[in-house]
Design a protein around this motif. Sequence first.
Motif, mmCIF file in Angstrom:
data_model
loop_
_atom_site.group_PDB
_atom_site.id
_atom_site.type_symbol
_atom_site.label_atom_id
_atom_site.label_comp_id
_atom_site.label_asym_id
_atom_site.label_seq_id
_atom_site.Cartn_x
_atom_site.Cartn_y
_atom_site.Cartn_z
ATOM 1 N N ALA A 89 19.906 4.972 9.488
ATOM 2 C CA ALA A 89 18.841 4.993 8.472
ATOM 3 C C ALA A 89 18.494 3.570 8.037
ATOM 4 C CB ALA A 89 19.274 5.829 7.278
ATOM 5 N N ILE A 90 19.514 2.711 7.917
ATOM 6 C CA ILE A 90 19.276 1.308 7.549
ATOM 7 C C ILE A 90 18.462 0.612 8.630
ATOM 8 C CG2 ILE A 90 20.415 -0.927 7.235
ATOM 9 C CD1 ILE A 90 22.739 0.616 5.900
ATOM 10 N N LEU A 91 18.836 0.841 9.892
ATOM 11 C CA LEU A 91 18.123 0.211 11.002
ATOM 12 C C LEU A 91 16.670 0.695 11.074
ATOM 13 C CD1 LEU A 91 18.574 -1.798 13.275
ATOM 14 C CD2 LEU A 91 19.231 0.103 14.747
ATOM 15 N N LEU A 92 16.457 1.992 10.855
ATOM 16 C CA LEU A 92 15.099 2.542 10.855
ATOM 17 C C LEU A 92 14.261 1.922 9.741
ATOM 18 C CD1 LEU A 92 12.974 4.562 11.862
ATOM 19 C CD2 LEU A 92 13.986 6.264 10.322
ATOM 20 N N THR A 93 14.858 1.788 8.567
ATOM 21 C CA THR A 93 14.154 1.190 7.427
ATOM 22 C C THR A 93 13.742 -0.249 7.729
ATOM 23 O OG1 THR A 93 15.411 2.581 5.888
ATOM 24 C CG2 THR A 93 14.336 0.625 4.970
ATOM 25 N N ILE A 94 14.644 -0.994 8.376
ATOM 26 C CA ILE A 94 14.343 -2.393 8.709
ATOM 27 C C ILE A 94 13.209 -2.474 9.726
ATOM 28 C CG2 ILE A 94 15.280 -4.450 9.862
ATOM 29 C CD1 ILE A 94 17.977 -3.716 8.490
ATOM 30 N N ARG A 95 13.210 -1.590 10.711
ATOM 31 C CA ARG A 95 12.139 -1.596 11.716
ATOM 32 C C ARG A 95 10.787 -1.246 11.086
ATOM 33 N NH1 ARG A 95 12.855 -1.553 17.204
ATOM 34 N NH2 ARG A 95 11.034 -0.202 17.405
ATOM 35 N N VAL A 112 6.452 6.050 15.512
ATOM 36 C CA VAL A 112 6.860 5.160 16.613
ATOM 37 C C VAL A 112 8.320 4.759 16.466
ATOM 38 C CG1 VAL A 112 6.541 2.849 17.591
ATOM 39 C CG2 VAL A 112 4.555 4.288 17.086
ATOM 40 N N ASN A 113 8.723 4.412 15.255
ATOM 41 C CA ASN A 113 10.093 3.956 15.042
ATOM 42 C C ASN A 113 11.105 5.092 15.087
ATOM 43 O OD1 ASN A 113 10.093 0.958 14.557
ATOM 44 N ND2 ASN A 113 8.488 1.559 13.124
ATOM 45 N N VAL A 114 10.697 6.282 14.662
ATOM 46 C CA VAL A 114 11.591 7.439 14.773
ATOM 47 C C VAL A 114 11.839 7.762 16.245
ATOM 48 C CG1 VAL A 114 11.761 9.929 14.423
ATOM 49 C CG2 VAL A 114 11.117 8.452 12.506
ATOM 50 N N ARG A 115 10.793 7.676 17.072
ATOM 51 C CA ARG A 115 10.970 7.901 18.516
ATOM 52 C C ARG A 115 11.927 6.867 19.105
ATOM 53 N NH1 ARG A 115 5.307 8.987 18.691
ATOM 54 N NH2 ARG A 115 4.928 6.882 19.518
ATOM 55 N N TRP A 116 11.768 5.608 18.658
ATOM 56 C CA TRP A 116 12.668 4.553 19.129
ATOM 57 C C TRP A 116 14.105 4.847 18.711
ATOM 58 C CZ3 TRP A 116 16.146 1.200 16.991
ATOM 59 C CH2 TRP A 116 16.559 0.114 17.780
ATOM 60 N N MET A 117 14.279 5.300 17.461
ATOM 61 C CA MET A 117 15.621 5.579 16.938
ATOM 62 C C MET A 117 16.268 6.730 17.691
ATOM 63 S SD MET A 117 16.593 3.458 14.633
ATOM 64 C CE MET A 117 18.017 4.397 14.105
ATOM 65 N N MET A 118 15.497 7.729 18.058
ATOM 66 C CA MET A 118 16.055 8.868 18.791
ATOM 67 C C MET A 118 16.583 8.420 20.155
ATOM 68 S SD MET A 118 13.298 11.843 17.811
ATOM 69 C CE MET A 118 14.088 13.106 18.802
ATOM 70 N N THR A 119 15.878 7.477 20.782
ATOM 71 C CA THR A 119 16.361 6.934 22.056
ATOM 72 C C THR A 119 17.588 6.057 21.830
ATOM 73 O OG1 THR A 119 14.091 6.915 22.890
ATOM 74 C CG2 THR A 119 15.705 5.606 24.093
ATOM 75 N N TRP A 120 17.511 5.194 20.819
ATOM 76 C CA TRP A 120 18.612 4.275 20.532
ATOM 77 C C TRP A 120 19.865 5.030 20.097
ATOM 78 C CZ3 TRP A 120 21.764 2.300 16.647
ATOM 79 C CH2 TRP A 120 22.349 1.049 16.906
ATOM 80 N N LEU A 121 19.669 6.190 19.467
ATOM 81 C CA LEU A 121 20.803 6.996 19.031
ATOM 82 C C LEU A 121 21.698 7.377 20.217
ATOM 83 C CD1 LEU A 121 22.309 8.588 16.847
ATOM 84 C CD2 LEU A 121 20.719 10.478 17.217
ATOM 85 N N GLY A 122 21.082 7.623 21.366
ATOM 86 C CA GLY A 122 21.876 7.948 22.549
ATOM 87 C C GLY A 122 22.765 6.798 22.967
ATOM 88 N N TYR A 123 22.250 5.564 22.924
ATOM 89 C CA TYR A 123 23.053 4.386 23.267
ATOM 90 C C TYR A 123 24.165 4.173 22.231
ATOM 91 C CZ TYR A 123 19.272 3.232 26.492
ATOM 92 O OH TYR A 123 18.347 3.262 27.495
ATOM 93 N N PHE A 124 23.803 4.328 20.966
ATOM 94 C CA PHE A 124 24.784 4.148 19.893
ATOM 95 C C PHE A 124 25.912 5.177 20.023
ATOM 96 C CE2 PHE A 124 26.445 4.882 15.622
ATOM 97 C CZ PHE A 124 26.646 3.589 15.162
ATOM 98 N N GLY A 125 25.533 6.438 20.256
ATOM 99 C CA GLY A 125 26.529 7.500 20.408
ATOM 100 C C GLY A 125 27.438 7.257 21.608
ATOM 101 N N ALA A 126 26.851 6.787 22.720
ATOM 102 C CA ALA A 126 27.650 6.500 23.913
ATOM 103 C C ALA A 126 28.631 5.366 23.646
ATOM 104 C CB ALA A 126 26.742 6.153 25.081
#
Length: 199
Positions: A89-95, A112-126
């Motif tokens: 949520a902090i990262l999304l707010t900053i973007r 746009v940023n929520v779509r980016w976060m959903m993709t980035w969430l996969g990398y973060f989770g991995a």
Amino acid sequence: MLADRQNTHDKRIAFAIGLALMLATYLVFSLRAMLNPGSGGDLFSEKRAITAVLGGGLFLFVAHRASRMLRRDPARIGPVVALSALSLAILLTIRVAYDLFVAGATEAVLAVNVRWMMTWLGYFGAALASYYALILARRALRQDAVATAAALTQDETVTMVVAEVSQWSLAERRELIAALACIPDYEEADPAATAIAAG
């Protein structure tokens, strides 16, 4: 001392994975932007660089807290998930703030940023799953080593202890010797003390 060494190893693993996460996500998103015919993206992007560094830093923070929680209760995953959600949520707010106040964008900024976060969430989770898997595997190996050591003879135990302590720094060995010296008649009770001191 052993706990300090374990903490140091855990921090090194977290740093390595956090660095890999930062570099991998930056390169992947840069490549995607460059290959997208409608975006005209460049290899370098200030926004991408800022969020990659912040994302790696947030991962290190979550991994550090997760490591401490695992030491207390390995099954306590809820607080780690909540902390991860807060970090995202902090990262999304900053973007979103960057788009609004630095880039001057107004159209579909949140989407746009929520779509980016959903993709980035996969990398973060991995990355977080990899960290969990590595430190849990290391702890399982240590537990196996303890169980094996329990079945050894005294001479075999002394040999294993000396082999382990010989890899320690001089300061760590001196600290161990000082701790053993506080125990009355320790050298007479256990030949490991003499062997360690000699090593």
